[in-house]
Scaffold this motif. Structure first.
Motif, PDB file in Angstrom:
ATOM      1  N   ARG A   1       5.266   3.419   8.595  1.00 13.73           N
ATOM      2  CA  ARG A   1       6.396   4.324   8.869  1.00 13.73           C
ATOM      3  C   ARG A   1       5.939   5.617   9.555  1.00 13.73           C
ATOM      4  O   ARG A   1       6.412   6.696   9.265  1.00 13.73           O
ATOM      5  N   VAL A   2       4.961   5.477  10.444  1.00 14.72           N
ATOM      6  CA  VAL A   2       4.506   6.588  11.282  1.00 14.72           C
ATOM      7  C   VAL A   2       4.624   6.132  12.732  1.00 14.72           C
ATOM      8  O   VAL A   2       4.097   5.079  13.096  1.00 14.72           O
ATOM      9  N   TYR A   3       5.324   6.900  13.532  1.00 15.35           N
ATOM     10  CA  TYR A   3       5.591   6.491  14.904  1.00 15.35           C
ATOM     11  C   TYR A   3       5.095   7.564  15.858  1.00 15.35           C
ATOM     12  O   TYR A   3       5.560   8.698  15.808  1.00 15.35           O
ATOM     13  N   PRO A   4       4.136   7.232  16.735  1.00 17.21           N
ATOM     14  CA  PRO A   4       3.648   8.225  17.702  1.00 17.21           C
ATOM     15  C   PRO A   4       4.744   8.585  18.701  1.00 17.21           C
ATOM     16  O   PRO A   4       5.538   7.723  19.092  1.00 17.21           O
ATOM     17  N   VAL A   5       4.779   9.839  19.084  1.00 17.14           N
ATOM     18  CA  VAL A   5       5.743  10.308  20.083  1.00 17.14           C
ATOM     19  C   VAL A   5       4.948  10.937  21.220  1.00 17.14           C
ATOM     20  O   VAL A   5       4.442  12.044  21.073  1.00 17.14           O
ATOM     21  N   PRO A   6       4.770  10.235  22.347  1.00 18.12           N
ATOM     22  CA  PRO A   6       4.051  10.853  23.461  1.00 18.12           C
ATOM     23  C   PRO A   6       4.804  12.085  23.948  1.00 18.12           C
ATOM     24  O   PRO A   6       6.024  12.077  24.039  1.00 18.12           O
ATOM     25  N   ARG A   7       4.072  13.164  24.231  1.00 19.15           N
ATOM     26  CA  ARG A   7       4.720  14.401  24.668  1.00 19.15           C
ATOM     27  C   ARG A   7       4.255  14.738  26.077  1.00 19.15           C
ATOM     28  O   ARG A   7       3.063  14.770  26.344  1.00 19.15           O
ATOM     29  N   PHE A   8       5.208  14.963  26.959  1.00 22.47           N
ATOM     30  CA  PHE A   8       4.881  15.370  28.330  1.00 22.47           C
ATOM     31  C   PHE A   8       5.593  16.683  28.643  1.00 22.47           C
ATOM     32  O   PHE A   8       6.221  16.832  29.681  1.00 22.47           O
ATOM     33  N   ASP A   9       5.506  17.618  27.702  1.00 20.67           N
ATOM     34  CA  ASP A   9       6.251  18.863  27.837  1.00 20.67           C
ATOM     35  C   ASP A   9       5.656  19.759  28.915  1.00 20.67           C
ATOM     36  O   ASP A   9       4.466  19.702  29.199  1.00 20.67           O
ATOM     37  N   ALA A  10       6.522  20.584  29.456  1.00 22.25           N
ATOM     38  CA  ALA A  10       6.053  21.789  30.116  1.00 22.25           C
ATOM     39  C   ALA A  10       5.930  22.842  29.020  1.00 22.25           C
ATOM     40  O   ALA A  10       6.851  23.024  28.228  1.00 22.25           O
ATOM     41  N   ALA A  11       4.773  23.496  28.950  1.00 20.55           N
ATOM     42  CA  ALA A  11       4.545  24.485  27.902  1.00 20.55           C
ATOM     43  C   ALA A  11       4.280  25.828  28.562  1.00 20.55           C
ATOM     44  O   ALA A  11       3.434  25.934  29.445  1.00 20.55           O
ATOM     45  N   LEU A  12       5.032  26.835  28.155  1.00 22.92           N
ATOM     46  CA  LEU A  12       4.895  28.163  28.752  1.00 22.92           C
ATOM     47  C   LEU A  12       4.436  29.165  27.708  1.00 22.92           C
ATOM     48  O   LEU A  12       4.629  28.964  26.505  1.00 22.92           O
ATOM     49  N   GLU A  13       3.837  30.240  28.204  1.00 20.57           N
ATOM     50  CA  GLU A  13       3.435  31.341  27.334  1.00 20.57           C
ATOM     51  C   GLU A  13       3.942  32.626  27.955  1.00 20.57           C
ATOM     52  O   GLU A  13       3.626  32.940  29.099  1.00 20.57           O
ATOM     53  N   LEU A  14       4.756  33.374  27.207  1.00 21.62           N
ATOM     54  CA  LEU A  14       5.327  34.623  27.708  1.00 21.62           C
ATOM     55  C   LEU A  14       4.633  35.787  27.018  1.00 21.62           C
ATOM     56  O   LEU A  14       4.560  35.830  25.793  1.00 21.62           O
ATOM     57  N   THR A  15       4.114  36.719  27.825  1.00 24.15           N
ATOM     58  CA  THR A  15       3.385  37.857  27.275  1.00 24.15           C
ATOM     59  C   THR A  15       3.891  39.141  27.906  1.00 24.15           C
ATOM     60  O   THR A  15       4.363  39.135  29.049  1.00 24.15           O
ATOM     61  N   GLY A  16       3.767  40.232  27.188  1.00 26.24           N
ATOM     62  CA  GLY A  16       4.052  41.539  27.774  1.00 26.24           C
ATOM     63  C   GLY A  16       5.163  42.280  27.065  1.00 26.24           C
ATOM     64  O   GLY A  16       5.899  41.731  26.243  1.00 26.24           O
ATOM     65  N   THR A  17       5.268  43.550  27.433  1.00 23.38           N
ATOM     66  CA  THR A  17       6.206  44.434  26.745  1.00 23.38           C
ATOM     67  C   THR A  17       7.659  44.174  27.134  1.00 23.38           C
ATOM     68  O   THR A  17       8.568  44.531  26.393  1.00 23.38           O
ATOM     69  N   GLN A  18       7.901  43.569  28.294  1.00 22.35           N
ATOM     70  CA  GLN A  18       9.275  43.356  28.759  1.00 22.35           C
ATOM     71  C   GLN A  18       9.833  41.987  28.356  1.00 22.35           C
ATOM     72  O   GLN A  18      10.940  41.629  28.757  1.00 22.35           O
ATOM     73  N   ILE A  19       9.060  41.217  27.574  1.00 22.13           N
ATOM     74  CA  ILE A  19       9.517  39.879  27.209  1.00 22.13           C
ATOM     75  C   ILE A  19      10.822  39.906  26.394  1.00 22.13           C
ATOM     76  O   ILE A  19      11.713  39.089  26.636  1.00 22.13           O
ATOM     77  N   PRO A  20      10.981  40.851  25.437  1.00 22.43           N
ATOM     78  CA  PRO A  20      12.283  40.879  24.742  1.00 22.43           C
ATOM     79  C   PRO A  20      13.456  41.042  25.707  1.00 22.43           C
ATOM     80  O   PRO A  20      14.501  40.407  25.547  1.00 22.43           O
ATOM     81  N   GLU A  21      13.276  41.874  26.742  1.00 21.77           N
ATOM     82  CA  GLU A  21      14.344  42.051  27.732  1.00 21.77           C
ATOM     83  C   GLU A  21      14.550  40.764  28.527  1.00 21.77           C
ATOM     84  O   GLU A  21      15.689  40.356  28.802  1.00 21.77           O
ATOM     85  N   LEU A  22      13.464  40.105  28.890  1.00 21.66           N
ATOM     86  CA  LEU A  22      13.569  38.830  29.608  1.00 21.66           C
ATOM     87  C   LEU A  22      14.337  37.809  28.774  1.00 21.66           C
ATOM     88  O   LEU A  22      15.207  37.100  29.287  1.00 21.66           O
ATOM     89  N   LEU A  23      14.042  37.753  27.482  1.00 21.73           N
ATOM     90  CA  LEU A  23      14.710  36.784  26.617  1.00 21.73           C
ATOM     91  C   LEU A  23      16.190  37.136  26.462  1.00 21.73           C
ATOM     92  O   LEU A  23      17.042  36.240  26.403  1.00 21.73           O
ATOM     93  N   ARG A  24      16.498  38.424  26.397  1.00 26.50           N
ATOM     94  CA  ARG A  24      17.910  38.805  26.281  1.00 26.50           C
ATOM     95  C   ARG A  24      18.696  38.372  27.507  1.00 26.50           C
ATOM     96  O   ARG A  24      19.876  38.049  27.410  1.00 26.50           O
TER      97      ARG A  24
END
Lengths: 85, 212
Positions: free
Chosen positions: B119-142
Motif C-alpha cells: 500500500r505504498v505507491y510512488p508518485v513521480p514528480r516533475f515539478d517546477a520548483a521556485l525559490e523567492l528571496t528578498g525584502t519585497q517578496i511579501p509585496e510580490l505575494l500580495r
C-alpha cells in the motif's frame, strides 16, 4: 471577491474552486419506473433553492460538498463526503 | 559524472534571458542572468530550484514505509518538516508525501531504489520548483496571490492558486531572511516564472541564477 470555504484548506477565493454540479442520487435501475429513470438521465432541476453540490479545491484536489442557496447565492455549509452529520 | 541528463521545466523561458549556464544535479540550470543579480536577490529574487531531486509517495502504508527508511513524517496534513541533512518532507494530504533532497542529497535516489512496500505507491514528480528571496517578496505575494502569506509559518504549508496556477508553498528561515518555496506542475512553470519575474521587476527584483 466571492469566497468559498474548503473543509480542509479554509476560506479561499472562489477562483480556486471548480463546480461539478448538483448531487443527484441515482434511482435503482432494477426497481424504478421508466419515467423515474428517464427523469434521472435527462432532466435537471433548474429551480432556485438550497442544493447540495460537488465542488473541488483545485490546488489541493480536495472534493467536497457545498450546500448552497442558488437563489441568494449563499453557501450554507461545506463538508467532506461522508461527514454529513 | 557531470553530464547533463535533465533540463529544467523553465528552460524555454529562461534561455533568452540567461547569461551563463551550469550543471546542478545533472540538470542544466542558469548560473547567472546578468548584472545586478545581488540587488535583485536582496529585493525580490526569483530562483529556480527545479534541479533538486524530489519524489512523492502516497498510500495508506506510505508513512510507515518512509519511517522505516529513516525519514520522519509530519504529524499533520498540510505541514512539512526538514530533516537534519536539509531534506524537506512535506505532507500534502492524509497519506501523500513529497520528499525533496537538499542540494547534493541522495535521499530520494535511495528511496526509489527500494521496492515500495505494501500500500505504498510512488508518485513521480516533475515539478517546477521556485525559490523567492528578498525584502519585497511579501509585496510580490500580495500582488499575485489571494492567500495571506503573513499567516503562513513553519511547519505549515499551503496549497493555493498564484496567478491562476495551483501551487504548493511554504516558508523557510535562512540566514538572509525568510525564503518562500513554491512547487507547481512543470508545464505551468514557465508561465508562473515569467509572470513572477515581471511582477518582481516592478519591485526592483527579477530572475536570479543559482550562482547569484
Amino acid at each position: 471577491m466571492k469566497l468559498m470555504t474548503c473543509p480542509v484548506n479554509g476560506t479561499r477565493p472562489v477562483s480556486e474552486f471548480v463546480y461539478w454540479g448538483e448531487i443527484r442520487p441515482m434511482p435503482d435501475p432494477d426497481t424504478c419506473s421508466d419515467d423515474e429513470w428517464a427523469a434521472y438521465v435527462f432532466n435537471r432541476n433548474g429551480a432556485p433553492g438550497v442544493k447540495k453540490e460537488w465542488w473541488c479545491h483545485t490546488p489541493s484536489n480536495t472534493w467536497f460538498i457545498a450546500e448552497r442557496d442558488t437563489e441568494k447565492d449563499f453557501v450554507l455549509r461545506t463538508y467532506l463526503y461522508g461527514d454529513d452529520r | 559524472m557531470n553530464a547533463v541528463l535533465r533540463i529544467s521545466p523553465l528552460f524555454d523561458v529562461q534561455a533568452p534571458l540567461a547569461r551563463d549556464w551550469t550543471t546542478r544535479e545533472r540538470m542544466q540550470v542558469v548560473a547567472r542572468f546578468g548584472a545586478g543579480e545581488a540587488a535583485r536577490r536582496a529585493s525580490a529574487g526569483i530562483g529556480d530550484r527545479s534541479f533538486l531531486h524530489r519524489t512523492g509517495v502516497k498510500g495508506a502504508g506510505a508513512a510507515a514505509w518512509l519511517n522505516a527508511q529513516g525519514i520522519d513524517t509530519p504529524a499533520q496534513p498540510n505541514s512539512f518538516l526538514q530533516l537534519a541533512d536539509g531534506t524537506l518532507v512535506a505532507r500534502l494530504g492524509l497519506t501523500e508525501y513529497l520528499i525533496e533532497d537538499a542540494p547534493g542529497g541522495t535521499r530520494t535516489a535511495a528511496l526509489m531504489a527500494q521496492p515500495p512496500g505494501e500500500r505504498v505507491y510512488p508518485v513521480p514528480r516533475f515539478d517546477a520548483a521556485l525559490e523567492l528571496t528578498g525584502t519585497q517578496i511579501p509585496e510580490l505575494l500580495r500582488q499575485t496571490c489571494a492567500f495571506d502569506f503573513s499567516t503562513l509559518a513553519a511547519p505549515a504549508l499551503v496549497m493555493t492558486s498564484m496567478v491562476g496556477v495551483g501551487v504548493t508553498a511554504l516558508t523557510l528561515d535562512s540566514a538572509d531572511g525568510p525564503v518562500v518555496r513554491l512547487w507547481c506542475d512543470g508545464t505551468w512553470g514557465g508561465y508562473l516564472w515569467l509572470t513572477l519575474v515581471e511582477v518582481a521587476g516592478d519591485l526592483g527584483g527579477g530572475a536570479v541564477g543559482v550562482e547569484a
